[in-house]
Design an enzyme around this catalytic site. Structure first.
Site, PDB file in Angstrom:
ATOM      1  N   SER A 173       3.987  -8.437  13.128  1.00 46.02           N
ATOM      2  CA  SER A 173       4.514  -9.282  12.049  1.00 46.02           C
ATOM      3  C   SER A 173       4.390 -10.762  12.434  1.00 46.02           C
ATOM      4  CB  SER A 173       5.959  -8.883  11.746  1.00 46.02           C
ATOM      5  OG  SER A 173       6.434  -9.489  10.566  1.00 46.02           O
ATOM      6  N   ASP A 235       1.574  -2.088   3.019  1.00 43.57           N
ATOM      7  CA  ASP A 235       2.458  -3.122   3.576  1.00 43.57           C
ATOM      8  C   ASP A 235       2.291  -4.432   2.818  1.00 43.57           C
ATOM      9  OD1 ASP A 235       4.070  -4.705   5.130  1.00 43.57           O
ATOM     10  OD2 ASP A 235       3.029  -4.307   7.020  1.00 43.57           O
TER      11      ASP A 235
END
Length: 310
Positions: A173, A235
């Site tokens: 991330s 995602d």
């Protein structure tokens, strides 16, 4: 939003690639430490309590020692090979990270943690663009990459010189995005570094990174072969940028003005193709082309190099 960086797609993922990606995914996960992995934390605490040296630990050093033990258990790396742990993440624009040796693969590994603290969240939302390597990068993440470089360059040069190892940067991330930009920075400037850092092989493994960079046609894409990103097909984070959010709002504004049923609106939002909706989709594209100057938009687009599906 347009990007001048063309991704390089792997048609197949062989077993060796999968093993490497899985290994450094463990390294990235370990950066979250005791909060996400209490099972490892409990065994680490017990090990320290039974070590007959508990009185020598302050609160800060105890936390650091637990983190080292958790990282060791999750990665298989000896605690002695975990060189630096800076995982508090107390300040914006400086995510937590650790540095370890991966003797199994002959690498010095810089692992940058994803969003965990409020300070990390402030780094995420500092999402205007900043000039970076002749292109445009996510402001908060590019400043983070530069800060980590300044903190670690001396340590990295010494480790690389002493071991002769290659360099791996990885993260999840926010950490993945920071690792991508730090990798680009190192590769673009390697001629100015010490011999150890300039000659070692540099690889980056980024898991679910946000959009961080648009090279603006200035050639940073030549480093794509050094960077592998792993993205889940559903995602949202690797697709969430300021520019993409603006485009989404413009699309919703267009749909809101149409005389359609709720079902048809939902179908149009999901772009479910039907003869009835084809013309509406073309109309939405025309609407966006008139209201969004894509070439003038410098918002960082996602650098996706060698995406791998596991």
């Amino acid at each position: 939003m347009t990007s001048n960086m063309q991704p390089h797609f792997n048609k197949t993922l062989d077993r060796a690639d999968a093993v490497i990606l899985s290994r450094y995914m463990d390294f990235a996960a370990a950066s979250y430490g005791v909060l996400f992995y209490p099972r490892h934390a409990k065994s680490s605490i017990l090990r320290l309590i039974t070590s007959n040296s508990m009185e020598s630990y302050s609160i800060g050093s105890l936390t650091s020692s637990i983190s080292v033990n958790v990282i060791s258990q999750m990665t298989g790396v000896s605690p002695d090979d975990i060189i630096v742990t800076q995982l508090k993440g107390e300040n914006p624009l400086r995510p937590g990270y650790y540095i370890s040796l991966d003797r199994e693969n002959g690498c010095v590994v810089v692992v940058i943690r994803g969003t965990l603290t409020l300070s990390d969240a402030l780094t995420d939302v500092s999402c205007l663009s900043k000039e970076f390597l002749g292109g445009w990068a996510h402001h908060g993440i590019s400043v983070s990459a530069e800060a980590i470089y300044e903190e670690t360059k001396g340590i990295l040069e010494n480790l690389l010189k002493r071991t002769g190892y290659d360099l791996v940067l990885c993260g999840h991330s926010l950490g993945g995005g920071t690792a991508v930009l730090l990798t680009l920075f190192l590769l673009e400037n390697r001629a100015t570094f010490s011999e150890a850092l300039s000659k070692c092989n540099i690889k980056c493994y980024a898991y679910a990174p946000p959009p961080v960079f648009n090279d603006n046609g200035n050639g940073a894409s030549k480093w794509c072969d050094h960077i592998t990103t792993v993205i889940n097909g559903e995602d949202i984070i690797p697709r969430t940028s300021l520019a993409n959010m603006f485009i989404l709002l413009m699309q919703l504004q267009f749909i809101e003005k149409l005389d359609l049923s709720l079902w048809d609106r939902c179908s149009l939002i999901r772009e479910k193709k039907s003869e009835r909706l084809e013309d509406l989709l073309l109309g939405m594209e025309e609407f966006l082309s008139k209201h969004v100057d894509m070439d003038a938009n410098h918002e960082a687009s996602c650098l996706i190099c060698q995406p791998a599906s596991l």
